[in-house]
Scaffold this motif. Structure first.
Motif, PDB file in Angstrom:
ATOM      1  N   ILE A 145       9.996  30.500  12.863  1.00 49.28           N
ATOM      2  CA  ILE A 145      10.713  31.419  11.962  1.00 49.28           C
ATOM      3  C   ILE A 145       9.786  31.953  10.871  1.00 49.28           C
ATOM      4  CG2 ILE A 145      13.017  30.481  12.390  1.00 49.28           C
ATOM      5  CD1 ILE A 145      12.707  28.837   9.819  1.00 49.28           C
ATOM      6  N   ARG A 147       8.851  35.308  10.773  1.00 51.36           N
ATOM      7  CA  ARG A 147       9.035  36.739  10.544  1.00 51.36           C
ATOM      8  C   ARG A 147       9.719  36.981   9.193  1.00 51.36           C
ATOM      9  NH1 ARG A 147      13.407  39.704  13.912  1.00 51.36           N
ATOM     10  NH2 ARG A 147      12.375  38.611  15.627  1.00 51.36           N
ATOM     11  N   ASN A 148       9.066  37.782   8.362  1.00 55.92           N
ATOM     12  CA  ASN A 148       9.587  38.117   7.024  1.00 55.92           C
ATOM     13  C   ASN A 148       9.937  36.869   6.211  1.00 55.92           C
ATOM     14  OD1 ASN A 148       9.396  40.885   7.543  1.00 55.92           O
ATOM     15  ND2 ASN A 148      11.454  40.976   8.414  1.00 55.92           N
ATOM     16  N   ARG A 166      13.561  31.720   3.246  1.00 49.67           N
ATOM     17  CA  ARG A 166      14.402  32.579   4.088  1.00 49.67           C
ATOM     18  C   ARG A 166      13.508  33.363   5.034  1.00 49.67           C
ATOM     19  NH1 ARG A 166      18.468  35.465   0.680  1.00 49.67           N
ATOM     20  NH2 ARG A 166      19.560  33.484   1.016  1.00 49.67           N
ATOM     21  N   GLU A 168      13.551  35.424   9.310  1.00 46.53           N
ATOM     22  CA  GLU A 168      14.329  36.010  10.390  1.00 46.53           C
ATOM     23  C   GLU A 168      13.829  35.485  11.721  1.00 46.53           C
ATOM     24  OE1 GLU A 168      13.766  40.190   9.866  1.00 46.53           O
ATOM     25  OE2 GLU A 168      15.294  40.361   8.289  1.00 46.53           O
ATOM     26  N   ASP A 170      14.760  35.676  16.290  1.00 49.72           N
ATOM     27  CA  ASP A 170      15.601  36.063  17.417  1.00 49.72           C
ATOM     28  C   ASP A 170      16.457  34.873  17.837  1.00 49.72           C
ATOM     29  OD1 ASP A 170      14.567  38.652  17.559  1.00 49.72           O
ATOM     30  OD2 ASP A 170      12.891  38.001  18.800  1.00 49.72           O
ATOM     31  N   THR A 186      18.780  39.744  15.568  1.00 52.44           N
ATOM     32  CA  THR A 186      18.077  39.046  14.501  1.00 52.44           C
ATOM     33  C   THR A 186      19.016  38.133  13.721  1.00 52.44           C
ATOM     34  OG1 THR A 186      16.484  40.850  14.266  1.00 52.44           O
ATOM     35  CG2 THR A 186      16.709  39.340  12.412  1.00 52.44           C
ATOM     36  N   HIS A 187      18.637  36.859  13.608  1.00 53.30           N
ATOM     37  CA  HIS A 187      19.377  35.880  12.827  1.00 53.30           C
ATOM     38  C   HIS A 187      18.665  35.669  11.486  1.00 53.30           C
ATOM     39  CE1 HIS A 187      20.974  35.165  16.778  1.00 53.30           C
ATOM     40  NE2 HIS A 187      21.772  34.203  16.370  1.00 53.30           N
ATOM     41  N   THR A 188      19.431  35.476  10.444  1.00 56.14           N
ATOM     42  CA  THR A 188      18.867  35.091   9.157  1.00 56.14           C
ATOM     43  C   THR A 188      18.848  33.572   9.083  1.00 56.14           C
ATOM     44  OG1 THR A 188      19.696  37.086   8.074  1.00 56.14           O
ATOM     45  CG2 THR A 188      19.108  35.229   6.656  1.00 56.14           C
ATOM     46  N   ASP A 190      17.850  30.215   6.844  1.00 56.77           N
ATOM     47  CA  ASP A 190      17.528  29.666   5.529  1.00 56.77           C
ATOM     48  C   ASP A 190      17.186  28.194   5.677  1.00 56.77           C
ATOM     49  OD1 ASP A 190      18.289  31.659   3.134  1.00 56.77           O
ATOM     50  OD2 ASP A 190      19.666  31.992   4.801  1.00 56.77           O
ATOM     51  N   PRO A 208      23.817  37.834  13.770  1.00 57.15           N
ATOM     52  CA  PRO A 208      23.866  39.237  13.344  1.00 57.15           C
ATOM     53  C   PRO A 208      25.280  39.640  12.922  1.00 57.15           C
ATOM     54  CG  PRO A 208      22.582  39.017  15.355  1.00 57.15           C
ATOM     55  CD  PRO A 208      23.195  37.679  15.101  1.00 57.15           C
ATOM     56  N   SER A 213      27.925  31.294  12.062  1.00 58.69           N
ATOM     57  CA  SER A 213      26.707  30.651  11.574  1.00 58.69           C
ATOM     58  C   SER A 213      26.693  29.185  11.956  1.00 58.69           C
ATOM     59  CB  SER A 213      26.594  30.797  10.045  1.00 58.69           C
ATOM     60  OG  SER A 213      27.657  30.098   9.406  1.00 58.69           O
TER      61      SER A 213
END
Length: 230
Positions: A145, A147-148, A166, A168, A170, A186-188, A190, A208, A213
């Motif tokens: 995890i 990405r960003n 935090r 992002e 897949d 895309t999943h967020t 944390d 998404p 969640s």
């Protein structure tokens, strides 16, 4: 005399500024999100046991399709590499019940909510918490995890100071957490990491659109746990 005192104060202020600048230059750089995640992945991968709570918000997860069993929450203990004892909040054809379940190399066993007797499931369900500490489990998720990824700050989780990161990912990247249930897009994600120990405290993954969640809480690392066949 006043001029001398003023000059001394100026010299002291300049000296203090120089010392602070020198200390800042010598201090190690703050870790990046990727570095924090990698260190935590290594810590989790070497844990001998852990207590976990996995909560699903949204559609429940299928445990035994033939029997019509699904669940929304699991709380239990995991003994590395592949033994789990957990209590599940299960939705069944007769209503919501709490059952105990075992994931061991010999199979998966679920207790009868009325008698407490264990019965082996005919097939191993996709959801398998015994894999949470494996390379493709939580350690693999933490390493993927990136990405960003950003550090949100420090927060308190159950009175423990934690780094909040935090990022992002897949859906396929977090399939170990979701029991193989993969939602594309895309999943967020944390993550909260104990500042003192670098151990993972909490991980959440939001699908998404925010309609569903997962939340995974980990605690009591490396406590003695024995899980045998019923």
């Amino acid at each position: 005399m006043q001029l001398v005192r003023r000059l001394l104060r100026i010299d002291a202020a300049v000296a203090l500024t120089a010392v602070l600048a020198l200390l800042a230059a010598c201090a190690p750089p703050a870790p990046t999100p990727t570095e924090l995640l990698e260190k935590t992945a290594q810590k989790v991968a070497t844990a001998s046991s852990v207590r976990f709570t996995l909560v699903r918000v949204g559609d429940p997860i299928v445990l035994d399709r033939a029997a019509g069993l699904s669940f929304t929450e699991a709380t239990g203990d995991l003994a590395a590499p592949n033994r789990v004892r957990a209590k599940l909040k299960v939705i069944s054809p007769v209503g919501a019940v709490t059952v105990e379940a075992l994931w061991i190399p010999e199979g998966v066993y679920v207790s009868n909510p009325f008698t407490g007797a264990f019965t082996p499931l005919p097939t191993r369900p996709g959801f398998d918490p015994s894999a949470l500490l494996g390379a493709d489990g939580v350690p693999g998720i933490l390493r993927s995890i990136t990405r960003n990824a950003s550090i949100v700050g420090k927060e308190k989780i159950a009175a423990v100071e934690a780094h909040h990161i935090r990022a992002e990912a897949d859906g396929a990247k977090i399939s170990a957490l979701t029991g193989g249930v993969v939602v594309s897009g895309t999943h967020t994600v944390d993550v909260w990491i104990d500042v003192a120990t670098s151990l993972l405290i909490r991980l959440t993954a939001t699908e998404p659109g925010g309609v569903a969640s997962w939340r995974l809480d980990l605690s009591d690392y490396d406590k003695p746990v024995e899980i045998g066949k019923p």
